[in-house]
Design a protein around this motif. Structure first.
Motif: not given
Length: 316
Positions: A151-164
């Motif tokens: 995933t492009a760096p600018a869209m990696q926010w979509r993976y914010w979830a259980a481990n962050c």
């Protein structure tokens, strides 16, 4: 533990007594000690409090507990943890994750020399042997991890979830988790989006990947989860607008036609019935066929939730 811990690990839980040993045991074996663990019990329905006392009686004084008498939802539990955390870096760890021994150290080092920052660790599903895992679960897990890393760096926010993790200053910049999310999921994506909109680079760190012991184990469970997740997307769009995610999925070709056709009738009872039938068929059909059958149920249910959020009626 030092007087002011470098990090606070927040574990939201409801009905998690039988799985909390995964994060708690692995957090007891960390390579550093300057952190605290806050378990937020979102309504105690299985004596989770008693389990926490067992760990504390064993001498683990860095372990604290916060309790809600009634269910407030995951966002509310996370917010309570953030409000009471003392560390500069606040790490979220869900109650079914098994983390590596340098988990806290790597999260902390990911924020070195950055006052305001946010980092995502991925999760990899752990499956027992079975027809669902062989036909669909393990392959899709590998695809998820591969897609995330591509995933492009600018869209990696979509993976914010259980481990962050994020610094206290990062959370202060955007406020807490939005407690209007009461369906399954999307409070995570909402937080990732708001962090990115505030100008933060929300980045994935592959070295933080944790083992997830709570994946769906049947086609039925995965299909119902897709329906509810698709429906929860509506809340995100109501808050942030349709442009935040781009156009809704429109699967094309013969496969897309099949997905759209099934989605048009995919209510929650239908989803449970069809996926339950697929579970019975999986041990008897070739693996590629089984994979297609599960995928059809899951993708149709997800699309149905997106287009008809009201179909996800039961509490998930």
């Amino acid at each position: 533990m030092t007087a002011e811990p470098a990090a606070s690990v927040i574990i939201p839980t409801r009905g998690g007594r039988d799985r909390l040993h995964y994060p708690l045991d692995s957090l007891m074996r960390q390579t550093r000690e300057d952190f605290e663990v806050i378990v937020v019990i979102d309504g105690d329905i299985d004596d989770t409090s008693g389990l926490i006392e067992e760990y504390r009686n064993g001498g683990w004084r860095a372990l604290r507990v916060e309790r809600f008498e009634e269910n407030h939802g995951r966002s509310g539990a996370l917010n309570r943890g953030i409000e009471t955390a003392r560390g500069r870096v606040i790490i979220r760890c869900d109650d079914d994750l098994e983390v590596r021994t340098d988990f806290v150290d790597r999260h902390l080092r990911a924020h070195d020399d950055q006052e305001v920052s946010a980092v995502v660790g991925l999760t990899t599903n752990v499956f027992p042997d079975g027809a669902y895992a062989e036909a669909y679960g393990r392959d899709t897990n590998e695809s998820f991890l591969s897609d995330a890393l591509d995933t492009a760096p600018a869209m990696q926010w979509r993976y914010w979830a259980a481990n962050c993790s994020a610094t206290r200053e990062a959370y202060a910049a955007v406020g807490g988790y939005d407690e209007s999310y009461r369906r399954y999921g999307w409070e995570d994506v909402d937080m990732g989006y708001r962090l990115a909109q505030a100008g933060l680079e929300v980045r994935i760190d592959p070295s933080l990947t944790a083992r997830h012991h709570g994946p769906s184990l049947t086609a039925r469970a995965r299909t119902l989860r897709a329906l509810h997740s698709g429906a929860a997307r509506e809340t995100f769009l109501l808050i942030h607008g349709n442009d935040a995610l781009g156009p809704a999925p429109k699967p094309g070709g013969p496969w897309g036609l099949a997905v759209r056709s099934l989605a048009s009738v995919m209510t929650e009872p239908v989803a449970g019935l069809l996926a339950g039938l697929v579970d019975k068929l999986l041990p008897t059909v070739p693996r590629p066929v089984g994979r297609k059958l599960v995928a059809l149920c899951v993708e149709s249910a997800g699309l149905s939730g997106v287009r008809h959020p009201g179909r996800a009626r039961s509490k998930f």
